[in-house]
Enzyme design. Sequence first.
Site, mmCIF file in Angstrom:
data_model
loop_
_atom_site.group_PDB
_atom_site.id
_atom_site.type_symbol
_atom_site.label_atom_id
_atom_site.label_comp_id
_atom_site.label_asym_id
_atom_site.label_seq_id
_atom_site.Cartn_x
_atom_site.Cartn_y
_atom_site.Cartn_z
ATOM 1 N N HIS A 30 -4.341 2.815 8.267
ATOM 2 C CA HIS A 30 -3.097 2.298 8.828
ATOM 3 C C HIS A 30 -2.142 3.464 9.103
ATOM 4 O O HIS A 30 -1.976 4.338 8.253
ATOM 5 C CB HIS A 30 -2.405 1.345 7.843
ATOM 6 C CG HIS A 30 -3.152 0.065 7.635
ATOM 7 N ND1 HIS A 30 -3.108 -0.618 6.441
ATOM 8 C CD2 HIS A 30 -3.945 -0.646 8.450
ATOM 9 C CE1 HIS A 30 -3.860 -1.707 6.550
ATOM 10 N NE2 HIS A 30 -4.377 -1.743 7.764
ATOM 11 N N GLU A 67 0.844 -1.186 0.000
ATOM 12 C CA GLU A 67 0.000 0.000 0.000
ATOM 13 C C GLU A 67 0.882 1.238 0.000
ATOM 14 O O GLU A 67 2.107 1.140 0.079
ATOM 15 C CB GLU A 67 -0.967 -0.020 1.195
ATOM 16 C CG GLU A 67 -0.303 -0.110 2.550
ATOM 17 C CD GLU A 67 -1.298 -0.451 3.673
ATOM 18 O OE1 GLU A 67 -2.254 -1.210 3.450
ATOM 19 O OE2 GLU A 67 -1.094 0.053 4.788
#
Lengths: 401, 294
Positions: free
Chosen positions: B247, B209
């Site tokens: 996150h 990511e």
Amino acid sequence: MNLHEYQGKELLKSYGVAIQNGIVAETVEQAVEAFKTLQEETGTKFGVVKAQIHAGGRGKGGGVKLAKNMDELKEHAGNILGMMLKTPQTPGGLDGPGKLVRKVLIGEDVYAPDFDACKEFYISVLMDRERKQNVIVYSTEGGMDIEEVAEKTPHLVKKEYIDPMLGMQPFQMRKIAFNLGLSGKAFKEMAKFIASLYKAFVGADASMFEINPALRTGDDRIVAVDCKVSLDDNALFRHPDLAAQRDTDEEDPTEVEAKSYGLNFVNLDGNVGCMVNGAGLAMATMDIIKLSGGEPANFLDVGGTADAARVEQAFRIILRDPNVKAILINIFGGIVRCDRVAQGVVDAYKNMGNINVPIIVRLQGTNADIAKKIIDESGLEVRSAILLQEAADLVKKVVAN
Amino acid sequence: MSVLVNKNSKIIVQGFTGKEGSFHAGQMIEYGTPIVGGVTPGKGGMEHLGKPVLNTVAEAVQKLGADTSIIFVPPKFAGDAIMEAAEAGIKVIICITEGIPVQDMVKVKAYLNNKDCRLIGPNCPGIITPGEAKVGIMPGFIHNPGRIGIISRSGTLTYEAVDQVTKAGLGQSTCIGIGGDPIVGTTTKEAVQLLMADPDTDGIVMIGEIGGSMEADAAYWIKENATKPVVGFIAGQTAPKGRTMGHAGAIIGGKDDTAEAKMKIMESCGIHVVKSPAHIGATMLEALKKQTVY
């Protein structure tokens, strides 16, 4: 979490970092009082009026002004307080709406008496992800956009990594001060400045300090003229005093509200809303929306417990955005059972009554089949999918209409 | 075979008697994971879920022969729990906890430098070797024993990849959730190296990511060393700059940590990059058929 300049400076000061003295004001009257007090306490002749918003480049947008007397101070404070300040970093940049200025910091003139005898430096502290160590980044080219300096003259940006076990060592402080070309009293002051700054960084569990500029004054003191301070949200439990300084006025109100429900939400500009469990899958779902011809209107992670109440809150938040033309719900049920989420969607839908955008629900994982049946038999305007590709195809169809 | 955990692992749960620890320990035991006991300071001598509870990890190593630990301790105490496990001689430490202060992890990471152990996580779903050991919070039933290794920084997106791989008629050797924090114990590259060396893994799915350079580091290593096909995806192609996307580690700081930049590097290193997360399983199947030899 970000601090305002005035809050950041208080924090630095409490660790012994020398700062440009200042007093915060919310009205012109307070600004006048602040200037008077500052003149008495510091002997400063001029005052600087600085807009307090969470964005850099404030000077470029007219948010920082020097006042040579009380009349000018009144004028500047009056102009800046209440203005919609546009900087390259406010939403939409210089062409965007800007940010409302609610507070100004009245600062002493640290460049007096001899502007030309002063020298500006750049100093920041942050955690380097690759090295997994804190690092001090510094440059002789203060007062400028550091990314530009790094691009054009990379040799002028230096880094000093700090050993996590031993902390900052005296030779490192000396090295930084020497590399900044300092000698004599200013050299010693800089070493002290760096030591206190690093102590503050670790002590406050900061994720970033940026002092730009740090000034060597005409009389060889080192002073933080501006500061940007970001704190590690995960460490705020250790710092209730800092956590209490959060200024939610500076944050997106919808995001603040979402957070109070335990939803992790980021507002975006697109036309397809989404509701997902898990951050990685949420980002991937936004990507799917884009690949299907839409633009994501938000990032929304509903977390591990996607029950009816939470689904309804998420719905309400997404639908508040008038640009939303469709909603994609993407839940991968592991511990969360899909049939419960499906029931939550149906209940929320019925509770809310007037949802008039198409909804695509993709439920996969535990009890996905039962979930699809619940959605399909609900009689609602909800399209269901099990595979991610099926959901993507449905989004494509809806967006094309 | 597999990597990191298998049916012969001797696994303990730190934070065994807490709510999270109890629930997931129960699920793991039900899956057939070789859990030998747990640690909760002050509750030593008790029995919980039919397994012994000990006061310290050192005691668990000594009395139960524990070599693997999974941590469900709250963020405030999790860094300490990791160091306790490392000091006690645990070889594989899996930290599920989300929300550990970054400065705690800076210290923990430095502490682990001199220890003979591997940390997975924190802020991760754990590791599973299907049919042998589920050491994490993932739903066991979507997995199928097989020969594809999966690496990911996220939870549910990993499950998505697993599900697609299973539906493509393949199975998994070991799935490693490396975690979504800025500092993680095992990097993407290290996880790739483990699976590349595993004789029972035929292909690798690598899901990254935005934020950081772990995927690029892995890609450069793959370019020089790959012996098996790698399928890659980067989540966050539409993420804005400077915003944390759930996150703690998923944030675009500079131009090198965008999804676009990472995918470009991965492609140039011979990785089968998928733009759509819906194509992970099918692309893996294709790649295996072609048997791309590097």
